[in-house]
Design a protein around this motif. Structure first.
Motif, mmCIF file in Angstrom:
data_model
loop_
_atom_site.group_PDB
_atom_site.id
_atom_site.type_symbol
_atom_site.label_atom_id
_atom_site.label_comp_id
_atom_site.label_asym_id
_atom_site.label_seq_id
_atom_site.Cartn_x
_atom_site.Cartn_y
_atom_site.Cartn_z
ATOM 1 N N VAL A 120 0.821 -1.208 0.000
ATOM 2 C CA VAL A 120 0.000 0.000 0.000
ATOM 3 C C VAL A 120 0.859 1.264 0.000
ATOM 4 N N VAL A 121 2.099 1.156 0.461
ATOM 5 C CA VAL A 121 2.997 2.305 0.461
ATOM 6 C C VAL A 121 3.445 2.636 -0.963
ATOM 7 N N GLY A 122 3.269 1.695 -1.873
ATOM 8 C CA GLY A 122 3.583 1.964 -3.273
ATOM 9 C C GLY A 122 2.812 3.147 -3.830
ATOM 10 N N ASN A 123 1.643 3.417 -3.265
ATOM 11 C CA ASN A 123 0.850 4.560 -3.717
ATOM 12 C C ASN A 123 1.523 5.896 -3.413
ATOM 13 N N LEU A 139 -0.717 7.818 8.257
ATOM 14 C CA LEU A 139 -1.349 6.518 8.069
ATOM 15 C C LEU A 139 -1.734 6.391 6.608
ATOM 16 N N VAL A 140 -1.341 5.300 5.963
ATOM 17 C CA VAL A 140 -1.701 5.081 4.558
ATOM 18 C C VAL A 140 -2.478 3.775 4.438
ATOM 19 N N GLY A 141 -3.374 3.735 3.460
ATOM 20 C CA GLY A 141 -4.171 2.536 3.232
ATOM 21 C C GLY A 141 -5.399 2.416 4.102
ATOM 22 N N GLN A 142 -5.842 3.522 4.686
ATOM 23 C CA GLN A 142 -7.007 3.458 5.568
ATOM 24 C C GLN A 142 -8.257 2.999 4.842
ATOM 25 N N GLU A 143 -8.340 3.313 3.548
ATOM 26 C CA GLU A 143 -9.522 2.935 2.778
ATOM 27 C C GLU A 143 -9.465 1.492 2.285
ATOM 28 N N LEU A 144 -8.294 0.847 2.434
ATOM 29 C CA LEU A 144 -8.119 -0.508 1.915
ATOM 30 C C LEU A 144 -7.900 -1.553 2.994
ATOM 31 N N LEU A 145 -7.143 -1.206 4.026
ATOM 32 C CA LEU A 145 -6.694 -2.192 4.997
ATOM 33 C C LEU A 145 -7.392 -2.032 6.346
ATOM 34 N N GLU A 146 -7.597 -3.161 7.014
ATOM 35 C CA GLU A 146 -8.155 -3.109 8.363
ATOM 36 C C GLU A 146 -7.186 -2.416 9.312
#
Length: 227
Positions: free
Chosen positions: A75-78, A209-216
Motif C-alpha cells: 500500500v505504500v507503493g501509492n 497513516l496510509v491505506g485506511q480505505e483498503l486495509l483493516e
C-alpha cells in the motif's frame, strides 16, 4: 525486512498452509496489484515456504502474511512518484521492496541487503516472479552511497530513526524523500532523532497513516524530506 519476525524456525518442516486471500484482503490485493496479483500470490507462496526455511520470517507469521506483511508494504507503493527510483535498505525477505515493486511496475527498485543468504533468496524470487523493475545489491547501505541515488529511500524494521537516517540519507537525491514503515513507537523515535535531523538538514518528519480505505490496519509511515 522485519527484525521482529526474523529467525530460523525450530522445526522448518512444520510449515503451515499458505493463507488464501478472502474478503477485504482480496479486495485490497486486487486494487493494489491489478494484473500482477498472480505474481503477488506466488510471492506469498515463497514467503510461506522457502522464506520460512531460510529463516527470513518466523512460522507464526504465515497466517497473517497478507495483511501484516505484503499488503502492509504494498500500500505504500501509492506514495511513490511516477516512474521514480527507490532504494530499499535492509530488504531481507523483500519487505517492502518486492511487495511495492509488484504494485508499482513503473518504478525502478534497488534492494540493498548485506547478507549473502538473503541476497540469494531475493535473486531466486525475483527471477521466478519475472520482475524486470528490481535489482539486488549485496552491500551495506553505507558502502553504496557512491553508486545509488534514489528519489525515495525506504526501510522497514531495520533500525531506529537516529541510526537509520545517517545510513539512508547518502542514498537520497537532493529532491527526494525518506519513507520508512514504522510501528507504534514512531513518535518516540522522532523525538530521539532531533539532533540527527538537524545534522542532515532534514525537515521535521511527518507521521502518516496510509491505506485506511483498503486495509483493516493501515500502515504507519514516517516521511522525511530535505529542507
Amino acid at each position: 525486512m522485519s527484525e521482529s519476525v526474523t529467525g530460523r524456525p525450530d522445526n522448518p518442516d512444520a510449515l503451515q498452509p499458505i493463507p488464501a486471500l478472502r474478503g477485504r484482503e482480496r479486495e485490497a490485493a486486487q486494487t493494489l496489484f491489478g494484473e500482477r496479483l498472480p505474481g503477488a500470490e506466488k510471492y506469498v507462496e515463497h514467503l510461506c515456504t522457502t522464506g520460512i526455511t531460510h529463516g527470513l520470517l518466523g512460522p507464526r507469521e504465515v497466517p497473517r502474511m497478507w495483511g501484516r506483511h505484503v499488503l502492509n508494504c504494498a500500500v505504500v507503493g501509492n506514495e511513490l512518484p511516477a516512474s521514480g527510483t527507490v532504494a530499499d535498505v535492509g530488504s531481507g525477505a523483500g519487505l517492502p521492496g518486492i511487495a511495492m515493486a509488484l504494485a508499482r511496475p513503473d518504478v525502478e527498485f534497488t534492494l540493498i541487503e548485506p547478507m549473502e543468504r538473503r541476497v540469494d533468496w531475493l535473486d531466486t524470487v525475483i527471477r521466478d516472479l519475472g520482475l524486470d523493475n528490481v535489482q539486488v545489491i549485496r552491500a551495506r547501505a553505507e558502502d553504496v552511497a557512491d553508486e545509488v541515488m534514489a528519489d525515495v529511500v525506504t526501510a522497514r524494521a531495520v533500525s531506529a530513526l537516529k541510526k537509520l537516517i545517517p545510513m539512508t540519507v547518502p542514498l537520497l537525491d537532493d529532491h527526494g524523500q525518506l519513507i520508512f514503515l514504522k510501528g507504534r513507537t514512531v513518535q518516540a523515535e522522532v523525538d530521539a532523532a532531533q539532533k540527527v535531523l538537524k545534522r542532515f538538514r532534514l525537515r521535521h518528519p511527518q507521521i502518516e497513516l496510509v491505506g485506511q480505505e483498503l486495509l483493516e490496519e493501515p500502515t504507519t509511515i514516517v516521511r522525511i524530506r530535505h529542507r
